[in-house]
Scaffold this motif. Structure first.
Motif, PDB file in Angstrom:
ATOM      1  N   UNK A  11      -1.351   3.684   0.037  1.00 48.67           N
ATOM      2  CA  UNK A  11      -0.277   3.613   0.865  1.00 48.67           C
ATOM      3  C   UNK A  11      -0.216   2.065   1.310  1.00 48.67           C
ATOM      4  N   UNK A  12      -0.837   1.213   0.729  1.00 52.39           N
ATOM      5  CA  UNK A  12      -0.879  -0.015   1.299  1.00 52.39           C
ATOM      6  C   UNK A  12      -0.653  -1.138  -0.094  1.00 52.39           C
ATOM      7  N   UNK A  13      -0.036  -2.271   0.474  1.00 59.11           N
ATOM      8  CA  UNK A  13       0.102  -3.342  -0.702  1.00 59.11           C
ATOM      9  C   UNK A  13      -1.601  -3.825  -1.280  1.00 59.11           C
ATOM     10  N   UNK A  14      -2.528  -3.350  -0.694  1.00 52.58           N
ATOM     11  CA  UNK A  14      -3.944  -3.509  -1.125  1.00 52.58           C
ATOM     12  C   UNK A  14      -4.096  -2.678  -2.286  1.00 52.58           C
ATOM     13  N   UNK A  15      -3.587  -1.310  -2.125  1.00 49.50           N
ATOM     14  CA  UNK A  15      -3.962  -0.438  -3.148  1.00 49.50           C
ATOM     15  C   UNK A  15      -2.920  -0.806  -4.527  1.00 49.50           C
ATOM     16  N   UNK A  16      -1.540  -1.066  -4.230  1.00 47.34           N
ATOM     17  CA  UNK A  16      -0.903  -1.207  -5.272  1.00 47.34           C
ATOM     18  C   UNK A  16      -1.275  -2.452  -5.957  1.00 47.34           C
ATOM     19  N   UNK A  17      -1.817  -3.600  -5.242  1.00 47.49           N
ATOM     20  CA  UNK A  17      -2.144  -4.904  -6.029  1.00 47.49           C
ATOM     21  C   UNK A  17      -3.400  -4.523  -6.659  1.00 47.49           C
ATOM     22  N   UNK A  18      -4.432  -3.995  -6.092  1.00 48.74           N
ATOM     23  CA  UNK A  18      -5.678  -3.646  -6.725  1.00 48.74           C
ATOM     24  C   UNK A  18      -5.432  -2.897  -8.115  1.00 48.74           C
TER      25      UNK A  18
ATOM     26  N   UNK B  77       7.481  -1.083   0.124  1.00 50.94           N
ATOM     27  CA  UNK B  77       6.638  -1.275  -0.861  1.00 50.94           C
ATOM     28  C   UNK B  77       7.159  -0.501  -1.876  1.00 50.94           C
ATOM     29  N   UNK B  78       8.363   0.292  -1.841  1.00 49.65           N
ATOM     30  CA  UNK B  78       8.691   1.170  -2.932  1.00 49.65           C
ATOM     31  C   UNK B  78       9.227   0.521  -4.093  1.00 49.65           C
ATOM     32  N   UNK B  79       9.784  -0.848  -3.748  1.00 47.32           N
ATOM     33  CA  UNK B  79      10.352  -1.616  -4.879  1.00 47.32           C
ATOM     34  C   UNK B  79       9.558  -2.893  -5.085  1.00 47.32           C
ATOM     35  N   UNK B  80       8.504  -2.702  -4.532  1.00 53.69           N
ATOM     36  CA  UNK B  80       7.491  -3.978  -5.019  1.00 53.69           C
ATOM     37  C   UNK B  80       7.079  -3.757  -6.326  1.00 53.69           C
ATOM     38  N   UNK B  81       6.868  -5.026  -6.990  1.00 57.30           N
ATOM     39  CA  UNK B  81       6.535  -5.169  -8.319  1.00 57.30           C
ATOM     40  C   UNK B  81       5.241  -4.400  -8.798  1.00 57.30           C
ATOM     41  N   UNK B  82       4.281  -4.361  -7.695  1.00 54.87           N
ATOM     42  CA  UNK B  82       3.105  -3.762  -8.017  1.00 54.87           C
ATOM     43  C   UNK B  82       3.127  -2.069  -8.139  1.00 54.87           C
ATOM     44  N   UNK B  83       4.262  -1.576  -7.492  1.00 58.98           N
ATOM     45  CA  UNK B  83       4.178  -0.162  -7.509  1.00 58.98           C
ATOM     46  C   UNK B  83       4.966   0.327  -8.678  1.00 58.98           C
ATOM     47  N   UNK B  84       4.327   1.351  -9.434  1.00 54.70           N
ATOM     48  CA  UNK B  84       5.087   1.946 -10.634  1.00 54.70           C
ATOM     49  C   UNK B  84       5.726   3.067 -10.123  1.00 54.70           C
ATOM     50  N   UNK B  85       5.383   3.986  -9.044  1.00 57.45           N
ATOM     51  CA  UNK B  85       5.955   5.224  -8.793  1.00 57.45           C
ATOM     52  C   UNK B  85       5.831   5.850  -7.338  1.00 57.45           C
TER      53      UNK B  85
END
Length: 286
Positions: free
Chosen positions: A227-234, A253-261
């Motif tokens: 649920x965090x940017x740390x999770x998406x980036x890791x 973070x829904x449209x962040x480049x590190x988020x796939x789905x």
């Protein structure tokens, strides 16, 4: 509500490794050309249980640090071991008190039952310490196996990818490092945010100065749910697919480049995996 991204945008953004064969059809050998999902790694607070964001405000107040300062980085930067341990115990006390109010995420039981039925391995990678994690597993997930469970004791923490690569290696998922250029890229990923850590040499992401790097944990067949940017980036830095469990506080973070789905409930992931994971698709619950 979140709009689905058009297919052309998905395919431009999404490499093939971010697609997995439908679990519902693996038994029939359909979609055999798509990669198989080998496991799912979960964050804890805000992912397996509802967010307890007030906990982090309490920690920062107790440590007298502003919101933009990372809590663990601040503690690790303190000049003496005794100061670090004192600060760490301060935040542990807050976590112990807060864990009694943990509430399971909607859809938690259904998703875990589905993953178990499909023989999909489950792991945990969290910045929490062991006690609240064990409390959550005992209260809401008795009978479900999560292994390994990577907690705060593993350094460096997320957003560094080392914890995810350790889990991948523990599941026997490794890849050979192919040539000097690949080794340079792997070292850059593993060392970039780990440079100041005294424990960066971990099984699963072993990088020793001057030593040849022959293999590394391979997370390309895994999904990181958080649920965090740390999770998406890791997840992104480890090479895993990433799934954001969206809420009012993290919707940016829904449209962040590190988020796939993006999913709104944990059991939304059941339909996604059944039909075949395709990243950069925004999945809406019923």
């Amino acid at each position: 509500m979140y709009k689905r991204l058009c297919f052309s945008k998905m395919t431009q953004y999404l490499p093939r490794s971010r697609r997995f064969a439908p679990l519902a059809e693996l038994a029939t050998d359909q979609h055999h050309e798509l990669p198989k999902l080998h496991g799912v790694i979960f964050d804890v607070d805000g992912t397996l249980c509802l967010p307890q964001n007030h906990m982090f405000s309490e920690m920062r107040a107790a440590l007298q640090i502003p919101k933009h300062i990372d809590i663990l980085e601040h503690i690790y930067s303190l000049p003496t071991a005794s100061q670090q341990e004192s600060a760490m115990e301060t935040i542990r006390a807050i976590e112990r008190r807060t864990m009694t109010a943990q509430v399971a995420q909607p859809g938690l039981a259904d998703l875990m039952a589905y993953l178990d039925a499909k023989n999909i391995r489950k792991g945990i990678c969290t910045r929490n310490f062991e006690t609240p994690v064990s409390h959550l597993l005992g209260k809401f997930l008795a009978g479900h196996v999560f292994h390994p469970v990577v907690t705060r004791d593993f350094r460096p923490p997320k957003p560094d990818p080392a914890g995810l690569l350790y889990i991948a290696r523990s599941w026997g998922l490794v890849r050979a490092v192919e040539g000097p250029e690949d080794e340079g890229n792997v070292r850059a990923v593993l060392e970039d945010e780990s440079a100041g850590s005294s424990a960066r040499e971990k099984e699963g992401a072993v990088v020793r100065d001057g030593a040849e790097l022959s293999e590394v944990g391979d997370a390309s067949g895994l999904i990181m749910v958080g649920d965090s940017i740390d999770d998406m980036t890791a997840g992104r830095r480890a090479g895993a697919a990433t799934v954001l469990l969206v809420n009012d506080a993290n919707s940016h973070l829904a449209e962040h480049e590190h988020t796939d789905l993006v999913i709104e409930r944990l059991d939304d992931l059941v339909q996604v995996l059944d039909h075949g994971f395709v990243g950069r698709e925004i999945h809406q619950g019923p």
